[in-house]
Design a protein around this motif. Structure first.
Motif, short mmCIF file in Angstrom:
data_model
loop_
_atom_site.label_atom_id
_atom_site.label_comp_id
_atom_site.label_asym_id
_atom_site.label_seq_id
_atom_site.Cartn_x
_atom_site.Cartn_y
_atom_site.Cartn_z
N VAL A 1 -5.70 121.30 -46.31
CA VAL A 1 -4.60 121.16 -45.35
C VAL A 1 -4.54 119.75 -44.79
O VAL A 1 -3.45 119.15 -44.67
N LEU A 2 -5.70 119.18 -44.46
CA LEU A 2 -5.72 117.81 -43.94
C LEU A 2 -5.10 116.83 -44.93
O LEU A 2 -4.29 115.97 -44.57
N VAL A 3 -5.50 116.95 -46.21
CA VAL A 3 -4.98 116.03 -47.22
C VAL A 3 -3.49 116.28 -47.47
O VAL A 3 -2.70 115.34 -47.61
N ALA A 4 -3.11 117.55 -47.53
CA ALA A 4 -1.69 117.87 -47.77
C ALA A 4 -0.80 117.35 -46.65
O ALA A 4 0.37 117.03 -46.88
N LEU A 5 -1.35 117.24 -45.44
CA LEU A 5 -0.58 116.75 -44.31
C LEU A 5 -0.55 115.24 -44.22
O LEU A 5 0.13 114.69 -43.35
N GLY A 6 -1.29 114.56 -45.09
CA GLY A 6 -1.20 113.11 -45.12
C GLY A 6 -2.50 112.34 -44.99
O GLY A 6 -2.50 111.11 -45.11
N ALA A 7 -3.61 113.01 -44.75
CA ALA A 7 -4.89 112.30 -44.71
C ALA A 7 -5.29 111.92 -46.13
O ALA A 7 -5.06 112.68 -47.06
N VAL A 8 -5.88 110.74 -46.29
CA VAL A 8 -6.41 110.39 -47.60
C VAL A 8 -7.61 111.29 -47.87
O VAL A 8 -8.34 111.68 -46.94
N VAL B 1 -9.94 112.52 -36.18
CA VAL B 1 -8.99 113.29 -36.98
C VAL B 1 -7.56 112.87 -36.68
O VAL B 1 -6.75 112.61 -37.57
N ILE B 2 -7.22 112.79 -35.38
CA ILE B 2 -5.86 112.41 -34.98
C ILE B 2 -5.55 110.98 -35.43
O ILE B 2 -4.45 110.69 -35.91
N GLY B 3 -6.51 110.11 -35.27
CA GLY B 3 -6.30 108.72 -35.69
C GLY B 3 -6.02 108.60 -37.18
O GLY B 3 -5.18 107.81 -37.60
N PHE C 1 -2.04 108.27 -36.89
CA PHE C 1 -1.88 106.82 -36.73
C PHE C 1 -2.40 106.01 -37.91
O PHE C 1 -2.35 104.78 -37.90
N ASP C 2 -2.88 106.70 -38.95
CA ASP C 2 -3.35 106.04 -40.17
C ASP C 2 -4.43 104.99 -39.88
O ASP C 2 -4.46 103.92 -40.48
N LEU C 3 -5.32 105.30 -38.95
CA LEU C 3 -6.42 104.40 -38.62
C LEU C 3 -7.59 104.64 -39.58
O LEU C 3 -7.74 105.72 -40.14
N ASP C 4 -8.42 103.64 -39.74
CA ASP C 4 -9.54 103.72 -40.67
C ASP C 4 -10.62 104.66 -40.11
O ASP C 4 -11.09 104.48 -38.98
#
Length: 441
Positions: free
Chosen positions: A104-111, A259-261, A265-268
């Motif tokens: 779910v995390l990856v499908a929502l946009g996390a690398v 997680v939120i970052g 926010f696409d933070l490293d």
């Protein structure tokens, strides 16, 4: 001998020497990069080190540092207790919970590496506490993240569909996502039953610890009985329930911020983890005293060395060299299979995103022949390059090894190598056969 062949020969030498002698493969890879780049090809040192994975280095160090602090101050133990209560004590459900959350995390946009970096440390503590095979837990996290890879809003999905569109190839966004999802769910089922899932199902509910978690948390208490399944099935006389104190609350807030970052926010992830670890150390120096020593430095060296050498090979043009040679074959279906194998082999060591960006355009001449379906080949190529991320030389596999219990890291490393390179051999063939050969019948 051409530079491309020299780089391939040196890579083979790295593995031969590393197998014969007990030398860290990462150290060998750095030496090979120096010898081939500077000694043979006349490159500058800066060019040789251009492929050093600084972001991966920070992720590995930062995440293992943060979770070492969290383990030492009892936060991870608290999370274990909360999660087991949430699934009603059903140990068999825990690996699947990790699978779904990662996906779910990856499908929502996390690398994918970010999701694995967040979930794997917690999953490994569950594994240590409840007698779950760490290989089972690690692979469920990795393949869970891989299942979400090609979501239309996921990073790899956006990149792959963008490359397909720019290359003028017919695409199917939904078909790509679903084919990869089904492939990884089937792999998850295979992993679950191959590496101890039957024992977990027979165990039912577990009330206590099987073996000590890293850092001493989770040691079996006297009075607990372990069944033949390896999971403790009888509750002990006393079980301490941890409460939230200041340090644990701050740690949980830091993890949530990580997680939120990453998602919003696409933070490293690595830099956020390092920031959180340093803040926690400043807040409570005592629990964090041993955390730096618990960072998996040997794994960091191994992965960074291999990835640096892989970057050198890409700079030399080895991947393009192999891809161009294959695309000139007169048998399009065979050429398609070979390109899938190149994607799998190289992606086991390097960036999946980079490999897809390089190889999808090389497939255009094959698709022009009309003998290979565009949608099927792109899906097979995507699956071949992404499922091998369980290799210990890939970011996801490296994170799993780094977060495994210290006494089991060598075993997990060897098992992941077998599994990862087994997928290198099998995944391209299966995905190619199912999505290009059979799909066209």
């Amino acid at each position: 001998m051409s530079p491309e062949l020299v780089s391939i020969a040196a890579l083979l030498a790295i593995f031969v020497i590393g197998t014969i002698r007990s030398v860290n493969l990462g150290a060998l890879a750095f030496v090979a990069a120096f010898a081939v780049g500077v000694g043979v090809l006349g490159m500058d040192t800066s060019e040789v080190l251009a492929g050093f994975p600084a972001e991966l280095f920070v992720i590995l160090v930062g995440v293992t540092y943060l979770f070492a602090v969290a383990r030492n101050n009892g936060t991870v133990e608290w999370l274990v207790q909360a999660a087991v209560r949430a699934v009603g004590g059903r140990v068999a459900a825990i690996p699947w919970v990790m699978f779904v959350i990662s996906g779910v995390l990856v499908a929502l946009g996390a690398v994918s590496p970010a999701a694995v970096a967040i979930i794997a440390p917690v999953g490994m503590v569950f594994a240590a506490r409840y007698g779950i095979n760490p290989l089972l837990m690690g692979l469920m996290v990795v393949h869970g993240s891989a299942a979400g890879n090609f979501s239309p809003i996921g990073v790899l999905g956006v990149v792959t569909n963008g490359v397909v569109e720019r290359s003028g190839i017919p695409g199917d966004v939904t078909g790509l996502f679903l084919s990869n999802l089904v492939f990884n769910v089937l792999l998850g089922l295979g992993v679950f039953f191959a590496f101890g899932g039957r024992k977990l199902l027979r165990a039912g509910r577990a009330a206590q610890v099987v073996e000590a978690a890293p850092g001493g948390a989770g040691a079996p208490q006297s009075g607990a009985g372990r069944g033949k399944t390896g999971v403790v099935t009888e509750a002990p006389a006393r079980t301490e329930t941890l409460a939230l104190d200041r340090d644990r609350v701050v740690t949980l807030v830091s993890m949530a911020a990580m997680v939120i970052g990453a998602l919003v926010f696409d933070l490293d992830v690595g830099l956020m983890a390092l920031t959180a670890a340093v803040l926690l150390t400043l807040l409570s120096p005592a629990p964090a005293k041993e955390a730096v020593g618990q960072i998996s430095w040997g794994i960091v060296l191994l992965v960074c060395g291999i990835v640096t050498y892989s970057g050198l090979m890409q700079t030399v043009g080895t991947v393009d060299y192999l891809g161009d040679a294959i695309s000139r074959l007169d048998a399009p279906l065979l050429a398609a299979l070979l390109i899938c194998y190149i994607a799998a082999v190289v992606s086991a060591f390097a960036s999946t995103t980079g490999i897809l960006g390089a190889l999808i355009p090389l497939a255009v001449p094959l698709l022009a022949s009309g003998q290979v379906g565009a949608v099927g080949l792109i899906a097979a190529l995507s699956i071949s390059s992404s499922v091998v991320d369980s290799s210990p030389f890939s970011t996801n596999g490296a994170i799993v090894v780094a977060n495994a219990p210290e006494e089991k890291q060598a075993v997990v490393y060897r098992q992941l190598m077998k599994w990862g390179f087994g997928l290198v051999l099998v995944a391209p063939l299966v995905s190619w056969a199912g999505l290009t050969v059979l799909a066209d019948w």
